[in-house]
Design an enzyme around this catalytic site. Structure first.
Site, PDB file in Angstrom:
ATOM      1  N   ASP A 183      -8.205  -0.322  -3.994  1.00 16.90           N
ATOM      2  CA  ASP A 183      -7.239   0.030  -4.277  1.00 16.90           C
ATOM      3  C   ASP A 183      -7.440   0.840  -5.725  1.00 16.90           C
ATOM      4  OD1 ASP A 183      -3.855   0.374  -4.761  1.00 16.90           O
ATOM      5  OD2 ASP A 183      -4.930   0.037  -6.432  1.00 16.90           O
ATOM      6  N   GLU A 205      -6.436   5.308  -5.436  1.00 20.52           N
ATOM      7  CA  GLU A 205      -5.757   6.026  -6.145  1.00 20.52           C
ATOM      8  C   GLU A 205      -6.493   7.003  -7.053  1.00 20.52           C
ATOM      9  OE1 GLU A 205      -3.959   2.881  -7.527  1.00 20.52           O
ATOM     10  OE2 GLU A 205      -5.553   2.739  -9.782  1.00 20.52           O
ATOM     11  N   SER A 213      -2.657  25.411  14.521  1.00 17.09           N
ATOM     12  CA  SER A 213      -3.223  26.448  15.467  1.00 17.09           C
ATOM     13  C   SER A 213      -4.479  26.022  15.375  1.00 17.09           C
ATOM     14  CB  SER A 213      -3.411  28.291  15.181  1.00 17.09           C
ATOM     15  OG  SER A 213      -3.441  27.896  13.466  1.00 17.09           O
ATOM     16  N   LYS A 265       0.819  -1.131   0.294  1.00 20.35           N
ATOM     17  CA  LYS A 265      -0.587  -0.200  -0.046  1.00 20.35           C
ATOM     18  C   LYS A 265       0.689   0.928   0.230  1.00 20.35           C
ATOM     19  CE  LYS A 265      -3.195  -1.684  -1.214  1.00 20.35           C
ATOM     20  NZ  LYS A 265      -4.378  -0.993  -2.372  1.00 20.35           N
TER      21      LYS A 265
HETATM   22  C1  LIG Z   1      -1.983   5.555  -5.310  1.00 22.03           C
HETATM   23  C2  LIG Z   1      -1.432   4.763  -6.181  1.00 22.03           C
HETATM   24  C3  LIG Z   1      -1.894   2.752  -6.723  1.00 22.03           C
HETATM   25  O1  LIG Z   1      -2.359   2.410  -6.806  1.00 22.03           O
HETATM   26  C4  LIG Z   1      -0.466   3.202  -4.936  1.00 22.03           C
HETATM   27  C5  LIG Z   1       1.449   3.261  -5.223  1.00 22.03           C
HETATM   28  O2  LIG Z   1      -0.328   2.208  -3.967  1.00 22.03           O
HETATM   29  C6  LIG Z   1      -0.109   3.291  -7.781  1.00 22.03           C
HETATM   30  O3  LIG Z   1      -1.843   2.505  -8.522  1.00 22.03           O
HETATM   31  O4  LIG Z   1       0.773   3.208  -8.035  1.00 22.03           O
HETATM   32 MG   LIG Z   2      -2.263   1.231  -4.420  1.00 22.15          MG
HETATM   33 MG   LIG Z   3      -2.858   1.150  -7.945  1.00 18.96          MG
END
Ligand SMILES: CC[C@](O)(C(C)=O)C(=O)O
Ligand SMILES: [Mg+2]
Ligand SMILES: [Mg+2]
Ligand SMILES: NC(=O)C1=CN([C@@H]2O[C@H](COP(=O)(O)OP(=O)(O)OC[C@H]3O[C@@H](n4cnc5c(N)ncnc54)[C@H](OP(=O)(O)O)[C@@H]3O)[C@@H](O)[C@H]2O)C=CC1
Length: 342
Positions: A190, A194, A251, A130
């Site tokens: 996922d 993203e 703040s 992740k």
């Molecule tokens: C957030 C983008 C991603 O899912 C990741 C880096 O985890 C990707 O597919 O690159």
């Molecule tokens: Mg990802």
């Molecule tokens: Mg991804």
């Protein structure tokens, strides 16, 4: 709470007498290959001739064609771009797959959306960090790691789960935590993360803030510091201790503004849009569009990419970062700038 797996729950000897072929040597590929090697695993690379091939050789790996690497490995980790995986799988991996081998992924896209249909006699699983590949490597070197999801799609050997945990351990992810999931859940969450939050949602938010300030006559440099540069500092506090920790450091004026104005920006309408994005992911509409865009050689993708790289926030940012040597481009920036100038 879901069970979270750490190093102690993985078999550190699992890869004794086993060879892992990392297919692709890009963002995830270089990180998995180097982390596994540093964890004592025998790793070879499968890749076409080109930039990544040369880099893998320079980094001291034995490098082969995809077919040669897949043929001699026990475990094949597929780290090509999602859109190229089906063709390479058909032409170079499938013809040499043997019963009992393990076919692995770092994202469930192609299996979940039936672009790759593995034979019934191999293990099929995913270990999906992740976080971006360059951070998978950097955090490993720092003695830390990026959390990962793992999922078993097919377990013919009875060892798929042990492999998933050992692999996640080898790339450093079980230092941070591993969570069991399914191909469907990994793929859909996922893609949603993203699109709606981490990449799409965030860049849209930053640009809208920057444009609101500059269109009102404020200096672009001030708007850049306010809406982009400082974001990392704020996110670091959230990463370390959640929103509570960030709010502790800012703040009280900012915290009050956070409470009363945040919901004016991200409204019920925004949430409705998020639900629509999730629906497109779940019913395959997004996947279909992305597959077609690649079949047409990415006309829309390339046009938007060029436009984005020339946005005023990027132009101003490049100049300001030159004066901050501690904010070093760690990987892609030179290439992105070159594209933006063309
Ligand atoms: C957030 C983008 C991603 O899912 C990741 C880096 O985890 C990707 O597919 O690159
Ligand atoms: Mg990802
Ligand atoms: Mg991804
Ligand atoms: N990027 C990330 O941080 C994350 C990615 N993932 C997943 O990991 C997988 C890999 O993504 P990512 O690391 O971003 O990929 P990259 O685009 O960074 O790297 C792809 C690699 O594959 C090589 N390659 C491309 N086409 C071919 C081909 N036809 N034959 C042989 N080699 C080829 C490239 O080599 P060349 O230099 O020759 O182009 C490069 O080494 C995907 O499934 C993705 O969803 C999961 C979590 C996060």
């Amino acid at each position: 709470m879901a069970k979270v797996y750490y190093n102690a729950e993985a078999n550190e000897n699992f890869f004794n007498n086993k060879k892992v072929a990392v297919i692709g040597y890009g963002s995830q590929g270089h990180a998995h290959a180097q982390n596994l090697r540093d964890s004592g695993v025998e790793v070879i690379i499968g890749i076409r001739k080109g930039k990544s091939f040369d880099k893998a050789v320079e980094d001291g790996f034995n490098v082969y064609t995809v077919k040669e690497a897949a043929e001699q490995a026990d475990v094949i980790m597929n780290l090509l771009p999602d859109e190229t995986q089906p063709k390479v799988y058909q032409e170079e991996i499938k013809p040499v797959l043997r019963a009992g081998q393990a076919l692995m992924f770092a994202h469930g896209f192609n299996v979940h959306f039936n672009q790759i249909v593995p034979p019934a006699d191999v293990d099929v699983l995913l270990v999906a960090p992740k976080g971006p590949g360059h951070l998978v490597r950097r955090t490993y070197e720092q003695g830390a790691g990026v959390p990962a999801l793992f999922a078993i799609y097919q377990d013919v050997t009875g060892e798929a789960r042990e492999l998933a945990l050992a692999y996640a351990r080898g790339i450093g992810s079980l230092r941070a935590g591993g969570l069991e999931t399914t191909f469907q859940e990994e793929t859909e969450t996922d893609l949603f993360g993203e699109q709606a939050v981490l990449c799409g949602g965030l860049t849209a938010l930053v640009k809208a803030g920057f444009e609101t300030l500059t269109e009102a006559g404020y200096q672009p440099e001030v708007a850049y510091f306010e809406c982009l540069h400082e974001l990392k500092l704020i996110i670091d506090l959230m990463y370390e201790g959640g929103m509570e920790n960030m709010r502790y450091s800012i703040s009280d004026t900012a915290q009050w503004g956070d409470f009363v104005s945040g919901p004016r920006v991200v409204t019920e309408t925004t949430k409705e849009a998020m639900k629509a994005i999730l629906k497109d992911i779940q019913d395959g509409e997004f996947a279909k569009g992305w597959i077609l865009e690649n079949q047409a050689n990415r006309p829309v993708f390339n046009a938007i990419n060029n436009r984005e790289n020339q946005h005023q926030i990027e132009v101003v940012g490049r100049e300001l970062r030159k004066m901050m040597p501690f904010v070093k481009p760690q990987q892609k920036e030179k290439e992105v700038v070159a594209v933006a100038k063309n």
